[in-house]
Write a protein that holds these residues in place. Structure first.
Motif, PDB file in Angstrom:
ATOM      1  N   ASN A   1       0.820  -1.214   0.000  1.00  0.00           N
ATOM      2  CA  ASN A   1       0.000   0.000   0.000  1.00  0.00           C
ATOM      3  C   ASN A   1       0.851   1.260   0.000  1.00  0.00           C
ATOM      4  O   ASN A   1       0.497   2.261  -0.639  1.00  0.00           O
ATOM      5  N   LEU A   2       1.965   1.212   0.702  1.00  0.00           N
ATOM      6  CA  LEU A   2       2.861   2.363   0.741  1.00  0.00           C
ATOM      7  C   LEU A   2       3.490   2.604  -0.630  1.00  0.00           C
ATOM      8  O   LEU A   2       3.532   3.735  -1.112  1.00  0.00           O
ATOM      9  N   LEU A   3       3.964   1.529  -1.260  1.00  0.00           N
ATOM     10  CA  LEU A   3       4.547   1.668  -2.599  1.00  0.00           C
ATOM     11  C   LEU A   3       3.504   2.154  -3.593  1.00  0.00           C
ATOM     12  O   LEU A   3       3.784   3.032  -4.424  1.00  0.00           O
ATOM     13  N   LEU A   4       2.301   1.621  -3.512  1.00  0.00           N
ATOM     14  CA  LEU A   4       1.224   2.038  -4.403  1.00  0.00           C
ATOM     15  C   LEU A   4       0.917   3.521  -4.220  1.00  0.00           C
ATOM     16  O   LEU A   4       0.741   4.255  -5.204  1.00  0.00           O
ATOM     17  N   TYR A   5       0.873   3.973  -2.970  1.00  0.00           N
ATOM     18  CA  TYR A   5       0.594   5.387  -2.686  1.00  0.00           C
ATOM     19  C   TYR A   5       1.689   6.287  -3.258  1.00  0.00           C
ATOM     20  O   TYR A   5       1.400   7.317  -3.879  1.00  0.00           O
ATOM     21  N   LEU A   6       2.937   5.894  -3.088  1.00  0.00           N
ATOM     22  CA  LEU A   6       4.049   6.689  -3.618  1.00  0.00           C
ATOM     23  C   LEU A   6       4.000   6.740  -5.147  1.00  0.00           C
ATOM     24  O   LEU A   6       4.230   7.785  -5.753  1.00  0.00           O
ATOM     25  N   ILE A   7       3.694   5.604  -5.765  1.00  0.00           N
ATOM     26  CA  ILE A   7       3.643   5.552  -7.231  1.00  0.00           C
ATOM     27  C   ILE A   7       2.478   6.384  -7.765  1.00  0.00           C
ATOM     28  O   ILE A   7       2.608   7.057  -8.792  1.00  0.00           O
ATOM     29  N   LYS A   8       1.358   6.343  -7.088  1.00  0.00           N
ATOM     30  CA  LYS A   8       0.210   7.146  -7.531  1.00  0.00           C
ATOM     31  C   LYS A   8       0.532   8.637  -7.500  1.00  0.00           C
ATOM     32  O   LYS A   8      -0.039   9.415  -8.260  1.00  0.00           O
ATOM     33  N   HIS A   9       1.454   9.017  -6.634  1.00  0.00           N
ATOM     34  CA  HIS A   9       1.828  10.428  -6.518  1.00  0.00           C
ATOM     35  C   HIS A   9       3.230  10.677  -7.064  1.00  0.00           C
ATOM     36  O   HIS A   9       3.871  11.655  -6.703  1.00  0.00           O
TER      37      HIS A   9
ATOM     38  N   LEU B   1       7.168   4.692   9.650  1.00  0.00           N
ATOM     39  CA  LEU B   1       7.160   4.971   8.216  1.00  0.00           C
ATOM     40  C   LEU B   1       8.564   4.851   7.639  1.00  0.00           C
ATOM     41  O   LEU B   1       8.756   4.226   6.584  1.00  0.00           O
ATOM     42  N   ASP B   2       9.539   5.430   8.319  1.00  0.00           N
ATOM     43  CA  ASP B   2      10.919   5.384   7.830  1.00  0.00           C
ATOM     44  C   ASP B   2      11.416   3.943   7.703  1.00  0.00           C
ATOM     45  O   ASP B   2      12.123   3.601   6.754  1.00  0.00           O
ATOM     46  N   THR B   3      11.019   3.105   8.650  1.00  0.00           N
ATOM     47  CA  THR B   3      11.436   1.702   8.610  1.00  0.00           C
ATOM     48  C   THR B   3      10.831   0.996   7.399  1.00  0.00           C
ATOM     49  O   THR B   3      11.511   0.224   6.712  1.00  0.00           O
ATOM     50  N   HIS B   4       9.574   1.258   7.130  1.00  0.00           N
ATOM     51  CA  HIS B   4       8.912   0.651   5.969  1.00  0.00           C
ATOM     52  C   HIS B   4       9.568   1.126   4.667  1.00  0.00           C
ATOM     53  O   HIS B   4       9.723   0.340   3.729  1.00  0.00           O
ATOM     54  N   ILE B   5       9.933   2.392   4.629  1.00  0.00           N
ATOM     55  CA  ILE B   5      10.602   2.927   3.437  1.00  0.00           C
ATOM     56  C   ILE B   5      11.947   2.225   3.237  1.00  0.00           C
ATOM     57  O   ILE B   5      12.310   1.835   2.111  1.00  0.00           O
ATOM     58  N   LYS B   6      12.681   2.040   4.334  1.00  0.00           N
ATOM     59  CA  LYS B   6      13.993   1.383   4.254  1.00  0.00           C
ATOM     60  C   LYS B   6      13.853  -0.040   3.721  1.00  0.00           C
ATOM     61  O   LYS B   6      14.616  -0.479   2.838  1.00  0.00           O
ATOM     62  N   VAL B   7      12.850  -0.759   4.216  1.00  0.00           N
ATOM     63  CA  VAL B   7      12.629  -2.134   3.769  1.00  0.00           C
ATOM     64  C   VAL B   7      12.209  -2.155   2.302  1.00  0.00           C
ATOM     65  O   VAL B   7      12.662  -3.004   1.524  1.00  0.00           O
ATOM     66  N   LEU B   8      11.349  -1.219   1.930  1.00  0.00           N
ATOM     67  CA  LEU B   8      10.908  -1.145   0.538  1.00  0.00           C
ATOM     68  C   LEU B   8      12.090  -0.928  -0.399  1.00  0.00           C
ATOM     69  O   LEU B   8      12.199  -1.575  -1.445  1.00  0.00           O
ATOM     70  N   ARG B   9      12.954  -0.014  -0.037  1.00  0.00           N
ATOM     71  CA  ARG B   9      14.127   0.254  -0.872  1.00  0.00           C
ATOM     72  C   ARG B   9      14.976  -0.996  -1.057  1.00  0.00           C
ATOM     73  O   ARG B   9      15.477  -1.272  -2.143  1.00  0.00           O
ATOM     74  N   GLN B  10      15.111  -1.750   0.008  1.00  0.00           N
ATOM     75  CA  GLN B  10      15.910  -2.978  -0.067  1.00  0.00           C
ATOM     76  C   GLN B  10      15.245  -3.995  -0.991  1.00  0.00           C
ATOM     77  O   GLN B  10      15.905  -4.626  -1.826  1.00  0.00           O
TER      78      GLN B  10
ATOM     79  N   ILE C   1      12.818   5.889  -4.766  1.00  0.00           N
ATOM     80  CA  ILE C   1      12.170   6.485  -3.588  1.00  0.00           C
ATOM     81  C   ILE C   1      13.136   7.504  -2.994  1.00  0.00           C
ATOM     82  O   ILE C   1      14.153   7.143  -2.405  1.00  0.00           O
ATOM     83  N   ILE C   2      12.808   8.752  -3.173  1.00  0.00           N
ATOM     84  CA  ILE C   2      13.692   9.849  -2.769  1.00  0.00           C
ATOM     85  C   ILE C   2      13.185  10.487  -1.470  1.00  0.00           C
ATOM     86  O   ILE C   2      11.988  10.758  -1.325  1.00  0.00           O
ATOM     87  N   THR C   3      14.105  10.702  -0.534  1.00  0.00           N
ATOM     88  CA  THR C   3      13.751  11.373   0.718  1.00  0.00           C
ATOM     89  C   THR C   3      13.719  12.882   0.512  1.00  0.00           C
ATOM     90  O   THR C   3      14.651  13.455  -0.051  1.00  0.00           O
ATOM     91  N   GLU C   4      12.638  13.512   0.939  1.00  0.00           N
ATOM     92  CA  GLU C   4      12.535  14.969   0.907  1.00  0.00           C
ATOM     93  C   GLU C   4      12.519  15.443   2.352  1.00  0.00           C
ATOM     94  O   GLU C   4      11.485  15.364   3.036  1.00  0.00           O
ATOM     95  N   ARG C   5      13.644  15.907   2.791  1.00  0.00           N
ATOM     96  CA  ARG C   5      13.805  16.261   4.197  1.00  0.00           C
ATOM     97  C   ARG C   5      12.792  17.304   4.638  1.00  0.00           C
ATOM     98  O   ARG C   5      12.589  18.310   3.977  1.00  0.00           O
ATOM     99  N   GLY C   6      12.179  17.026   5.777  1.00  0.00           N
ATOM    100  CA  GLY C   6      11.193  17.936   6.323  1.00  0.00           C
ATOM    101  C   GLY C   6       9.830  17.821   5.673  1.00  0.00           C
ATOM    102  O   GLY C   6       8.882  18.495   6.089  1.00  0.00           O
ATOM    103  N   VAL C   7       9.707  16.978   4.643  1.00  0.00           N
ATOM    104  CA  VAL C   7       8.429  16.842   3.929  1.00  0.00           C
ATOM    105  C   VAL C   7       7.937  15.399   3.960  1.00  0.00           C
ATOM    106  O   VAL C   7       6.873  15.090   4.485  1.00  0.00           O
ATOM    107  N   GLY C   8       8.727  14.507   3.339  1.00  0.00           N
ATOM    108  CA  GLY C   8       8.316  13.112   3.256  1.00  0.00           C
ATOM    109  C   GLY C   8       9.137  12.395   2.201  1.00  0.00           C
ATOM    110  O   GLY C   8      10.362  12.440   2.227  1.00  0.00           O
ATOM    111  N   TYR C   9       8.443  11.776   1.259  1.00  0.00           N
ATOM    112  CA  TYR C   9       9.130  11.003   0.237  1.00  0.00           C
ATOM    113  C   TYR C   9       8.516  11.280  -1.141  1.00  0.00           C
ATOM    114  O   TYR C   9       7.396  11.764  -1.256  1.00  0.00           O
ATOM    115  N   ARG C  10       9.285  10.916  -2.172  1.00  0.00           N
ATOM    116  CA  ARG C  10       8.823  11.096  -3.545  1.00  0.00           C
ATOM    117  C   ARG C  10       9.307   9.921  -4.395  1.00  0.00           C
ATOM    118  O   ARG C  10      10.471   9.537  -4.299  1.00  0.00           O
TER     119      ARG C  10
END
Length: 227
Positions: free
Chosen positions: A162-170, A196-205, A214-223
């Motif tokens: 769901n997290l990957l799908l949400y990032l891809i949709k945006h 959230l950060d842990t899930h992002i780390k696992v997704l990247r792996q 999956i790019i980190t946008e400091r102070g905002v979130g991810y892209r």
């Protein structure tokens, strides 16, 4: 590809300037970003460098008719096409079906009907796109809820998917931390931003070479960005 909320880009191809202007002005009411060109040759050059969500193509044009233009267009794009025609003969429609034409509007036409038909085409395309996202060797299938990388199935938890799908949709746009949490965990979320950060780390792996998308946008979130 997964659809987005960006303004839809439309190209009107017609050798009559007044028709192009009318369609462009009326399309603005429907929040369409409509560009116009006067020939099939111009359309092909434009579309090679400017991807669109839908093309409105006149059939009867000098130098290159609409069907010939669509034949060449299909060599590099499967963009939905609506044909404007002064004819309604069965032969014309059969020709269009063979080329994958999505709809017809016969001249003279109602601008409102034209816009509604375009909206219907875009809605159909959006539903298809929401079920499947392909980027190089990465394939996310929302119908089967699975991910494959270069043909190999990757195991994802429900939250990871769901997290990957949400990032891809945006993709191409910032997905805020709160937006990710609200849309993936909702009211069930009882952790903190580190979850959230842990899930992002696992997704990247798990995404391997695509993890860099999956790019980190400091102070905002991810892209999610197609690199």
């Amino acid at each position: 590809m997964v659809g987005s909320n960006m303004k839809k880009k439309i190209l009107i191809v017609d050798d009559e300037p007044n028709i192009r202007v009318m369609v462009q002005k009326y399309g603005a009411v429907y929040d369409f970003d409509i560009s116009g060109v006067g020939s099939g040759v111009e359309a092909l050059e434009y579309l090679k460098n400017n991807p669109c969500d839908c093309v409105i193509m006149d059939v009867m044009m000098p130098h290159m008719d609409g069907y010939t233009a669509v034949t060449h267009l299909r060599e590099f794009s499967d963009v939905p096409v609506l044909m404007l025609t002064a004819k309604s003969e069965l032969e014309d429609r059969l020709t269009g079906l063979q080329l994958g034409i999505d709809d017809y509007v016969v001249k003279p036409f109602s601008l409102k009907e034209l816009m509604l038909r375009i909206q219907a085409i875009l809605n159909r395309a959006s539903h298809l796109e929401e079920d499947l996202y392909i980027y190089k060797g990465l394939v996310l299938n929302n119908t089967r809820r699975d991910l494959t990388l270069d043909g190999e199935l990757v195991e994802l938890s429900s939250k990871e998917f769901n997290l990957l799908l949400y990032l891809i949709k945006h993709r191409g746009h910032s997905a805020t931390r709160n937006g990710c949490i609200d849309n993936v965990w909702g009211e069930d979320f009882n952790g903190d931003v580190r979850t959230l950060d842990t899930h992002i780390k696992v997704l990247r792996q798990k995404l391997k070479q695509y993890g860099m998308c999956i790019i980190t946008e400091r102070g905002v979130g991810y892209r999610f960005e197609e690199i």
